[in-house]
Design a protein around this motif. Structure first.
Motif, PDB file in Angstrom:
ATOM      1  N   SER A   1      -0.933  -4.016 -10.426  1.00 26.60           N
ATOM      2  CA  SER A   1      -0.812  -4.340  -9.003  1.00 26.60           C
ATOM      3  C   SER A   1       0.599  -4.806  -8.675  1.00 26.60           C
ATOM      4  O   SER A   1       1.180  -4.412  -7.658  1.00 26.60           O
ATOM      5  CB  SER A   1      -1.823  -5.425  -8.616  1.00 26.60           C
TER       6      SER A   1
ATOM      7  N   ILE B   1     -10.980   2.297  -0.731  1.00 25.57           N
ATOM      8  CA  ILE B   1      -9.569   2.314  -1.125  1.00 25.57           C
ATOM      9  C   ILE B   1      -9.257   3.595  -1.888  1.00 25.57           C
ATOM     10  O   ILE B   1      -8.207   4.230  -1.690  1.00 25.57           O
ATOM     11  CB  ILE B   1      -9.239   1.082  -1.995  1.00 25.57           C
TER      12      ILE B   1
ATOM     13  N   ILE C   1      -8.376  -4.838  -6.429  1.00 25.75           N
ATOM     14  CA  ILE C   1      -9.798  -5.094  -6.159  1.00 25.75           C
ATOM     15  C   ILE C   1     -10.655  -5.038  -7.429  1.00 25.75           C
ATOM     16  O   ILE C   1     -11.476  -5.936  -7.658  1.00 25.75           O
ATOM     17  CB  ILE C   1     -10.319  -4.128  -5.074  1.00 25.75           C
TER      18      ILE C   1
ATOM     19  N   CYS D   1      -4.025   9.712   1.358  1.00 25.85           N
ATOM     20  CA  CYS D   1      -2.583   9.471   1.497  1.00 25.85           C
ATOM     21  C   CYS D   1      -1.776  10.402   0.603  1.00 25.85           C
ATOM     22  O   CYS D   1      -0.678  10.835   0.970  1.00 25.85           O
ATOM     23  CB  CYS D   1      -2.257   8.020   1.161  1.00 25.85           C
TER      24      CYS D   1
ATOM     25  N   LEU E   1      -9.071   6.476   0.510  1.00 24.51           N
ATOM     26  CA  LEU E   1      -7.846   6.346   1.298  1.00 24.51           C
ATOM     27  C   LEU E   1      -6.622   6.731   0.470  1.00 24.51           C
ATOM     28  O   LEU E   1      -5.690   7.363   0.982  1.00 24.51           O
ATOM     29  CB  LEU E   1      -7.712   4.907   1.798  1.00 24.51           C
ATOM     30  N   MET E   2      -6.628   6.385  -0.812  1.00 27.76           N
ATOM     31  CA  MET E   2      -5.510   6.732  -1.688  1.00 27.76           C
ATOM     32  C   MET E   2      -5.409   8.244  -1.856  1.00 27.76           C
ATOM     33  O   MET E   2      -4.313   8.816  -1.813  1.00 27.76           O
ATOM     34  CB  MET E   2      -5.689   6.064  -3.054  1.00 27.76           C
TER      35      MET E   2
ATOM     36  N   SER F   1     -15.851  -1.388  -0.989  1.00 28.03           N
ATOM     37  CA  SER F   1     -14.469  -1.555  -0.526  1.00 28.03           C
ATOM     38  C   SER F   1     -13.500  -0.858  -1.472  1.00 28.03           C
ATOM     39  O   SER F   1     -12.500  -0.279  -1.036  1.00 28.03           O
ATOM     40  CB  SER F   1     -14.127  -3.043  -0.403  1.00 28.03           C
ATOM     41  N   TRP F   2     -13.808  -0.897  -2.783  1.00 27.93           N
ATOM     42  CA  TRP F   2     -12.944  -0.207  -3.748  1.00 27.93           C
ATOM     43  C   TRP F   2     -13.054   1.303  -3.581  1.00 27.93           C
ATOM     44  O   TRP F   2     -12.050   2.016  -3.656  1.00 27.93           O
ATOM     45  CB  TRP F   2     -13.323  -0.604  -5.174  1.00 27.93           C
TER      46      TRP F   2
ATOM     47  N   VAL G   1      -1.857   0.840  -0.521  1.00 24.28           N
ATOM     48  CA  VAL G   1      -3.226   1.233  -0.879  1.00 24.28           C
ATOM     49  C   VAL G   1      -3.388   1.265  -2.397  1.00 24.28           C
ATOM     50  O   VAL G   1      -4.384   0.778  -2.944  1.00 24.28           O
ATOM     51  CB  VAL G   1      -3.563   2.610  -0.264  1.00 24.28           C
TER      52      VAL G   1
ATOM     53  N   THR H   1      -1.713  -0.406  -4.578  1.00 26.21           N
ATOM     54  CA  THR H   1      -1.695  -1.788  -5.063  1.00 26.21           C
ATOM     55  C   THR H   1      -3.099  -2.383  -5.042  1.00 26.21           C
ATOM     56  O   THR H   1      -3.560  -2.982  -6.022  1.00 26.21           O
ATOM     57  CB  THR H   1      -0.750  -2.646  -4.203  1.00 26.21           C
ATOM     58  N   PHE H   2      -3.803  -2.194  -3.932  1.00 25.74           N
ATOM     59  CA  PHE H   2      -5.156  -2.743  -3.824  1.00 25.74           C
ATOM     60  C   PHE H   2      -6.170  -1.938  -4.629  1.00 25.74           C
ATOM     61  O   PHE H   2      -7.239  -2.456  -4.966  1.00 25.74           O
ATOM     62  CB  PHE H   2      -5.573  -2.825  -2.356  1.00 25.74           C
ATOM     63  N   PHE H   3      -5.825  -0.698  -4.946  1.00 23.39           N
ATOM     64  CA  PHE H   3      -6.688   0.104  -5.813  1.00 23.39           C
ATOM     65  C   PHE H   3      -6.844  -0.561  -7.180  1.00 23.39           C
ATOM     66  O   PHE H   3      -7.902  -0.490  -7.807  1.00 23.39           O
ATOM     67  CB  PHE H   3      -6.098   1.507  -5.966  1.00 23.39           C
TER      68      PHE H   3
END
Length: 341
Positions: free
Chosen positions: A64, A219, A164, A226, A222-223, A215-216, A157, A159-161
């Motif tokens: 992260s 993510i 989390i 992107c 979304l990753m 939520s993961w 995104v 980073t949070f992948f």
């Protein structure tokens, strides 16, 4: 100076994620990382620490930090970098991209570009924008499209992948201390498996393990979005016209400069030890150099299948060694294909 800036950037990335993690466990568990550290350092508690969650949480935290540092580096470039425009001349090999500045005859070979083999004349002569800092003395720097707002968001995104999923191992690490704290409060949520106790703790704040996992997944989706929505490399306008003979169905000659196998990844079969096996196919990436009516050499790559012609690879290699020309045909999309030998 650059070393100091890099150190500051890493420190900021580490502190930001530390701050986020500290506030997360403070919100859900009512303790701070400093509280846990003091508990962790007690000799009587060392045996209660689970080593595997500790290792996993550290790895995910470091990943992260790495991606957040990349995000901060891109923001720094966007704010203070030097922007330059170059003209693309093709790739002489997988990662060696050739460029010139408009009005400059010096060819720059860069491995920082994200383009691999160039398969069409359509890309030759198009502009690409790059940004670099003062320490870059050779090469091009980073593609400007890589620091677009979309790609900056993509870095966040990613980073949070990693951040989390880290919360699961963190919970396992906190469990021994939390068991003491919550038992004292009459909340015995640690009599179940770790995921059940995690659910019980999250439920105190109106969350659940399913929502946390969802939520993961969000993510992850979304990753992936992107990755396809915001390419790292984009071409601009045409700055160099192509010679008139570069047209569909024209026969031309060029010198091959490299031939490389194309590989595929195959899933493991019964009895094999490797999960994925890299297999060499009969197809080859053959890169040709074009000089006629070009101010500088340009490069286009063709895919040649050697399955039905075992001698073609030897012939191409012979022409590479002797710098001999081979006949090609330009396709409708301004790609090239080798005329049968």
């Amino acid at each position: 100076m650059d070393t100091l800036i890099t150190l500051i950037r890493w420190s900021i990335a580490t502190y930001c994620l530390y701050f986020l993690l500290n506030n997360y466990i403070s919100y859900f568990y009512g303790i701070s990382l400093n509280d846990y550290y003091q508990w962790f350092m007690l000799p009587s508690k060392q045996a209660e620490i689970e080593k595997l969650p500790l290792i996993f949480s550290m790895i995910l935290f470091l990943l992260s930090v790495v991606f957040l540092n990349l995000l901060l580096s891109s923001i720094q470039l966007k704010a203070f970098g030097n922007f330059e425009t170059y003209i693309y001349l093709g790739n002489s090999s997988l990662y060696d991209a050739h460029y010139i500045k408009d009005g400059d005859s010096k060819v720059i070979v860069s491995q920082t570009a994200t383009i691999t083999y160039n398969s069409s004349f359509k890309n030759i002569g198009l502009t690409q924008n790059f940004v670099s800092n003062s320490s870059v003395t050779d090469g091009l720097g980073k593609p400007q499209s890589a620091i677009s707002m979309g790609n900056l968001f993509a870095s966040l995104v990613i980073t949070f992948f990693f951040f989390i999923p880290m919360l699961g191992p963190v919970h396992a690490l906190l469990s021994p201390m939390l068991a003491e704290t919550y038992t004292a409060k009459g909340l015995n949520v640690f009599k179940y498996q770790w995921n059940d106790s995690f659910n019980a703790l999250l439920a105190l704040k109106g969350f659940s393990l399913a929502k946390w996992a969802l939520s993961w997944v969000a993510i992850l989706v979304l990753m992936i979005y992107c990755t396809f929505r915001f390419p790292l490399q984009q071409f601009g306008k045409r700055a160099m016209n192509l010679p008139s003979y570069i047209a569909a169905n024209q026969l031309i000659e060029a010198v091959p400069v490299s031939i490389k196998p194309i590989y595929i990844e195959r899933a493991r079969k019964p009895g094999e030890t490797q999960y994925f096996k890299r297999i060499e196919t009969s197809r080859r990436n053959v890169t040709f150099r074009f000089d006629k009516d070009f101010a500088q050499s340009v490069y286009v790559t063709a895919i040649v299948d050697t399955e039905n012609n075992n001698l073609i690879e030897d012939k191409i290699t012979s022409h590479i060694n002797s710098h001999g020309k081979m006949q090609l045909k330009i396709t409708d999309d301004l790609g090239i294909q080798l005329v049968k030998y």
